[in-house]
Design a protein around this motif. Structure first.
Motif, PDB file in Angstrom:
ATOM      1  N   ASP A  52       0.653  -1.150   0.025  1.00 33.34           N
ATOM      2  CA  ASP A  52      -0.084  -0.119  -0.095  1.00 33.34           C
ATOM      3  C   ASP A  52       0.783   1.309  -0.105  1.00 33.34           C
ATOM      4  N   LEU A  53       2.016   1.030  -0.830  1.00 28.35           N
ATOM      5  CA  LEU A  53       2.751   2.331  -0.921  1.00 28.35           C
ATOM      6  C   LEU A  53       2.871   2.940  -2.331  1.00 28.35           C
ATOM      7  N   ALA A  54       2.045   2.528  -3.241  1.00 26.96           N
ATOM      8  CA  ALA A  54       1.882   2.923  -4.282  1.00 26.96           C
ATOM      9  C   ALA A  54       0.974   4.159  -4.768  1.00 26.96           C
ATOM     10  N   ASP A  55       0.199   4.725  -4.052  1.00 27.86           N
ATOM     11  CA  ASP A  55      -0.561   5.687  -4.189  1.00 27.86           C
ATOM     12  C   ASP A  55       0.005   6.895  -4.840  1.00 27.86           C
ATOM     13  N   VAL A  56       1.290   6.956  -4.703  1.00 27.21           N
ATOM     14  CA  VAL A  56       1.855   8.305  -5.379  1.00 27.21           C
ATOM     15  C   VAL A  56       2.212   8.161  -6.718  1.00 27.21           C
ATOM     16  N   LEU A  57       2.266   6.481  -7.081  1.00 24.09           N
ATOM     17  CA  LEU A  57       2.707   6.358  -8.281  1.00 24.09           C
ATOM     18  C   LEU A  57       1.414   6.567  -9.487  1.00 24.09           C
ATOM     19  N   ILE A  58       0.401   6.157  -8.849  1.00 23.71           N
ATOM     20  CA  ILE A  58      -0.648   5.938  -9.894  1.00 23.71           C
ATOM     21  C   ILE A  58      -1.661   7.177 -10.421  1.00 23.71           C
ATOM     22  N   ILE A  59      -2.427   6.855 -11.398  1.00 26.20           N
ATOM     23  CA  ILE A  59      -3.199   8.281 -12.053  1.00 26.20           C
ATOM     24  C   ILE A  59      -4.445   7.749 -11.178  1.00 26.20           C
ATOM     25  N   TYR A  60      -5.205   8.533 -10.505  1.00 23.57           N
ATOM     26  CA  TYR A  60      -6.435   8.156  -9.725  1.00 23.57           C
ATOM     27  C   TYR A  60      -7.415   8.049 -10.755  1.00 23.57           C
TER      28      TYR A  60
END
Length: 325
Positions: A134-142
């Motif tokens: 759960d550390l990939a939020d900063v990488l994705i396009i929501y």
């Protein structure tokens, strides 16, 4: 009448004494001559040239020493059951020897020539680990929610999309970072394998700066294509970049038919898989989502960039006998 066929070219200042000793040791029907300010290696049997080409490429790249290479002689079996070589040259009317190098027919590139490819392979697994923790939020396009992305409302919808929000807040890296996110270990493994097979030969031949440009543009192109096609769906993975490599290899193998660092069947299988996934059959049978738009966007990007690269003369680095950068 026999004709000498050129199978490899070396710079005029290349020391070929080791190659000459190798030819003499196995009495191969080869000769070295200077032509047009180059040293040309020729043979009377083109089949022998095809067998030796991968070996010559690796030696020219400094990966191996010919003194360490052993060739298996092909000849008749003696009465004692031992195989004997037939080293007579064609000029003497004898049978020309065939050589089988112990090395793999595909080049094995030193890591210095494929550093970026190896880094991308590592990033595939790092992205999977980040998502798993759960550390990939900063990488994705929501994903967008409830947005109307019909063509007549495209401009207005994109202006209020989550991608527009990301960019307005200076998060430009999200144009590329979804390529790092992988949703399963097999997902990361398949993309890593694609980079290993396709990316390393391209980087070794074209050079890391050119390869970096291909990755830079194709990652953004595939991510944006997938987002515009399905803005309401979360996506990720380096498949778009891998398909850009497929498109690039497709063009190069037609521009330079003699380039064989990548087996030709790989491109056919990859394109076939792309078309199969595009039908929706894979999703229907296996229940997994496939970023078809990212695949297509990356493939088209790779095709276009490869055509431009070849038009400006880059394809010469993929000609048989050419040295790597």
């Amino acid at each position: 009448m026999s004709h000498w066929t050129s199978i490899y070219q070396f710079p005029i200042d290349k020391d070929l004494s080791e190659l000459a000793q190798f030819i003499q040791r196995y009495r191969l029907p080869l000769r070295i001559a200077e032509e047009s300010n180059r040293q040309i290696l020729s043979t009377l049997d083109p089949r022998l040239g095809e067998l030796l080409l991968p070996l010559l490429q690796r030696w020219d790249a400094g990966e191996i020493r010919l003194a360490d290479v052993r060739l298996e002689p092909v000849g008749e079996t003696s009465a004692a059951g031992e195989e004997t070589a037939q080293p007579e040259s064609a000029a003497q009317g004898g049978k020309e020897p065939e050589a089988a190098a112990v090395s793999s027919p595909l080049p094995s590139w030193p890591w210095q020539k494929t550093a970026l490819s190896l880094m991308l392979i590592a990033l595939c697994f790092i992205g999977w680990l980040l998502l798993r923790n759960d550390l990939a939020d900063v990488l994705i396009i929501y994903p967008d929610r409830g947005g109307d992305f019909q063509l007549d409302n495209m401009r207005q919808a994109l202006g209020s999309s989550t991608l527009a929000w990301h960019l307005a807040h200076g998060e430009y890296w999200r144009l590329w970072s979804p390529a790092l996110v992988h949703f399963s270990l097999p997902h990361a493994l398949f993309n890593a394998l694609g980079i290993w097979i396709l990316g390393r030969p391209l980087e070794a031949r074209a050079g890391t700066p050119v390869f970096a440009g291909l990755v830079f543009f194709s990652a953004a192109a595939s991510n944006l294509t997938q987002y515009y096609w399905s803005p309401q769906i979360l996506f990720g993975g380096m498949s778009g970049v891998v398909y850009a490599l497929v498109g690039c290899v497709f063009v190069l193998q037609r521009w330079q038919p003699g380039w064989r660092d990548v087996p030709r069947g790989i491109v056919a299988v990859a394109v076939g898989w792309l078309l199969l996934c595009a039908t929706g059959l894979v999703t229907y049978v296996f229940g997994v989502g496939v970023a078809n738009a990212a695949h297509i966007g990356g493939f088209v990007c790779g095709l276009l960039l490869a055509v431009v690269y070849c038009l400006v003369g880059g394809a010469r680095k993929f000609a048989p006998g050419s040295a790597t950068v």
